[in-house]
Design a protein around this motif. Structure first.
Motif, PDB file in Angstrom:
ATOM      1  N   TYR A 278       0.859  -1.183   0.000  1.00 31.84           N
ATOM      2  CA  TYR A 278       0.000   0.000   0.000  1.00 31.84           C
ATOM      3  C   TYR A 278       0.888   1.223   0.000  1.00 31.84           C
TER       4      TYR A 278
ATOM      5  N   GLN B 142      -1.484   6.245  -2.314  1.00 33.39           N
ATOM      6  CA  GLN B 142      -2.842   5.739  -2.245  1.00 33.39           C
ATOM      7  C   GLN B 142      -3.538   6.104  -0.942  1.00 33.39           C
ATOM      8  N   GLN B 143      -2.860   6.903  -0.107  1.00 33.11           N
ATOM      9  CA  GLN B 143      -3.445   7.258   1.159  1.00 33.11           C
ATOM     10  C   GLN B 143      -3.804   8.744   1.189  1.00 33.11           C
TER      11      GLN B 143
ATOM     12  N   SER C  62     -12.707  -3.356  -1.000  1.00 34.57           N
ATOM     13  CA  SER C  62     -11.549  -2.982  -1.819  1.00 34.57           C
ATOM     14  C   SER C  62     -11.996  -2.250  -3.081  1.00 34.57           C
TER      15      SER C  62
ATOM     16  N   ARG D 144     -12.884   1.305  -2.147  1.00 37.07           N
ATOM     17  CA  ARG D 144     -11.683   2.137  -2.037  1.00 37.07           C
ATOM     18  C   ARG D 144     -11.174   2.524  -3.417  1.00 37.07           C
ATOM     19  N   GLU D 145     -11.172   1.573  -4.345  1.00 31.11           N
ATOM     20  CA  GLU D 145     -10.736   1.863  -5.710  1.00 31.11           C
ATOM     21  C   GLU D 145     -11.661   2.877  -6.377  1.00 31.11           C
TER      22      GLU D 145
ATOM     23  N   PRO E 291      -6.656   2.870   4.273  1.00 26.88           N
ATOM     24  CA  PRO E 291      -7.410   1.641   4.525  1.00 26.88           C
ATOM     25  C   PRO E 291      -8.319   1.746   5.743  1.00 26.88           C
TER      26      PRO E 291
ATOM     27  N   SER F  37     -11.384   3.904   4.693  1.00 24.03           N
ATOM     28  CA  SER F  37     -12.218   3.212   3.702  1.00 24.03           C
ATOM     29  C   SER F  37     -12.907   1.993   4.311  1.00 24.03           C
ATOM     30  N   ASP F  38     -12.244   1.307   5.250  1.00 24.55           N
ATOM     31  CA  ASP F  38     -12.886   0.168   5.919  1.00 24.55           C
ATOM     32  C   ASP F  38     -14.055   0.634   6.785  1.00 24.55           C
TER      33      ASP F  38
END
Length: 265
Positions: free
Chosen positions: A4, A8-9, A183, A186-187, A198, A201-202
């Motif tokens: 990760y 992407q964060q 997932s 998130r994408e 993560p 998004s979770d």
């Protein structure tokens, strides 16, 4: 976290939308205008007392932020917006005639505005059926008021945003089940420019799973509400993060006025 990458964060500012009525496209320095990633130890909201501004809330990103905002309509300044009067508007040049006809059919009193129930019916005519809560969120975010009325210009912007989000949802609903996995969620948000961590998004995946987290899936109507919340809170954060640093300072009052409308709408 293995696999990760920092890019992407963090917070995202949203990718531009293609809207046929705009005479010039929005300009971006990057394909997806997003905040960079926060460093690992900083991944949490930090409450820092400031002598003049109250509570500082935010994440410090590793990378720089875009010099320009997004394709989404910018939010109005927070002060007074909740109780502001919605200004009469007109359809932008080039608006699809069927969209104009849809609004006019809903505006039965010819006031130039439609209310929440009329908006709900108008959207259902395009096979987009939403709960009243989602309708209220739409009206709040696209008018920046709690008047629960919407005019032609705002309705057009709202409609094109929904079309964009629907296209994104269908792209990531690869098995055509009408649901997307955490997932994929998130994408999907990343493709809109919202580069969430993560952990965040979770949390969103659990919140917008109708089974309470059992199915680990988000359906279309909940995906729209998720997009509204992410978009709305990001726009409100940006109002305070004027230099795109990934950090912002809020007084307690402003913080409450920023968050509460999304909880009680």
């Amino acid at each position: 976290m293995t696999g990760y990458t920092p890019a992407q964060q963090g917070y995202g500012y949203g990718a531009p939308m293609v809207q046929p009525y705009r005479s010039t496209p929005y300009q971006h320095a990057q394909p997806y205008a997003t905040y960079g990633a926060p460093s690992a130890p900083a991944f949490a909201f930090a409450l820092a007392k400031d002598n003049h501004q109250g509570l500082g809330l935010g994440l410090v990103p590793d990378a720089g932020a875009p010099p320009h905002a997004t394709g989404y309509p910018p939010s109005a300044p927070l002060n007074g917006c909740l109780f502001a009067t919605l200004v009469p508007s007109s359809f932008p040049p080039g608006t699809d005639p069927s969209l104009v006809a849809c609004f006019q059919a809903a505006d039965q009193d010819r006031s130039g505005f439609i209310d929440d129930k009329e908006l709900q019916r108008a959207l259902s005519s395009y096979n987009q059926s939403f709960s009243m809560r989602t309708v209220h969120l739409l009206m709040y975010l696209f008018t920046n008021t709690n008047t629960r009325k919407i005019g032609p210009k705002e309705f057009t912007s709202l409609f094109y945003s929904l079309q964009n989000w629907k296209t994104v949802f269908e792209r990531f609903d690869r098995d055509r089940s009408g649901k997307i996995s955490p997932s994929e969620l998130r994408e999907a948000l990343l493709s809109l420019g919202y580069a969430l961590s993560p952990v965040v998004s979770d949390l969103l995946g659990s919140k917008y799973d109708k089974s309470g987290g059992c199915n680990k899936a988000t359906e279309y109507d909940n995906f729209i509400e998720c997009c509204l919340i992410v978009k709305g809170l990001t726009e409100k954060f940006k109002e305070k993060d004027t230099i795109y640093s990934g950090s912002a300072t809020f007084t307690y009052e402003i913080f409450m006025l920023t968050v509460l409308p999304f909880l009680i709408v």
